[in-house]
Design a protein around this motif. Structure first.
Motif: not given
Length: 308
Positions: A259-270
């Motif tokens: 879940d932590f990594l999925l949230k991180q993915e959403k914050t990355n523009e690239e």
């Protein structure tokens, strides 16, 4: 008296300064049993206490912890040696002896405090050293290691296929044969990871920092939150599906890290390099530990971690 019982007791004493009752509970029973505080009524529903009980308990806590339980916050933990200066029980509210120490190792010499120390001819986990006594590190890179087994088997790590073309944060070469390897620490109350992380981050921007962790969601989370510049991981992430005995269990135990990594993915523009590895892990729903990487001599690579 531990912090939980201290705060529970303080709350009851502040609400009943001359005496009163505490509803029966596990903490009330412990307070009565360990400190002979108050008396349970015949129905065993309440622990009744008076001012004499309060004063006696206050005196005992003052003697052992050096604070007034009715007013003072729970004291910060000290070392056992410091505690022994005032307390007969040196373990009372003291932190583990290992807290101030870090475990470090190298493939050649140790280069710290502008001095070179020869490595032991014997296979060892490394050297336990008091962290605040290390003022400088002359190694070209520091590697934070997740698992203890790696520290004793540095020579098994396959370093031959590491990428050479890396955008370094500073003008220093990355040569892991000359690295300082730092054990992250056990995730246990008595063996906290805090000291290792503090030491690691102290050299941010001065020496390239690398995190070497398991190839699993938790390992990626550790790398991203460690403040490392690079993540040391498999060159071919698909090797996570290599034929091994037993069924996969770890992937399904790491929901919070996923879940932590999925949230991180959403914050990355690239899309970041670690995300491609995570995609492959999600596809196979398998994990691989550092011990597997060592035993099977799997090729490793450095992935740059996006430093926001």
């Amino acid at each position: 008296m531990n912090k939980q019982l201290y705060n529970f007791t303080q709350d009851k004493l502040q609400k009943n300064r001359q005496g009163g009752q505490i509803k029966n509970s596990a903490l009330a029973i412990r307070l009565h049993k360990d400190y002979h505080f108050g008396q349970f009524d015949l129905s065993k529903k309440h622990l009744t206490f008076n001012l004499t009980d309060i004063l006696a308990l206050s005196k005992e806590i003052q003697r052992t912890l050096g604070v007034e339980i009715r007013n003072d916050s729970y004291p910060n933990k000290t070392s056992r040696v410091t505690n022994a200066g005032v307390n007969r029980s040196e373990k009372e509210n003291s932190y583990a002896v290992s807290k101030d120490f870090i475990l470090i190792n190298s493939l050649s010499e140790l280069k710290i405090n502008k001095t070179i120390y020869k490595s032991s001819p014997f296979t060892s986990l490394g050297n336990y050293i008091k962290a605040d006594e290390i003022q400088s590190v002359e190694h070209s890179v520091i590697v934070l290691v997740e698992n203890l087994a790696v520290m004793a088997n540095l020579k098994l790590i396959n370093l031959t296929a590491l990428c050479d073309e890396i955008d370094l944060p500073i003008d220093l070469p990355i040569d892991l044969t000359k690295a300082l390897w730092l054990y992250r620490g056990d995730v246990k109350p008595q063996q906290t990871t805090n000291t290792s992380y503090q030491f690691f981050r102290r050299f941010k921007g001065k020496i390239p920092l690398i995190c070497f962790s398991d190839l699993d969601p938790k390992g990626i989370e550790i790398a991203l939150t460690s403040q490392a510049d690079f993540w040391l991981t498999l060159k071919n992430t698909h090797e996570v599906a290599m034929a091994l005995l037993g069924s996969e269990q770890e992937w399904y135990k790491q929901k919070s890290a996923i879940d932590f990594l999925l949230k991180q993915e959403k914050t990355n523009e690239e899309k970041q390099p670690w995300q491609y590895s995570f995609d492959i892990l999600q596809h196979h729903k398998k994990t691989l530990k550092q011990e597997h990487m060592l035993k099977h001599k799997l090729e490793l690579a450095l992935l740059k971690i996006n430093d926001k």
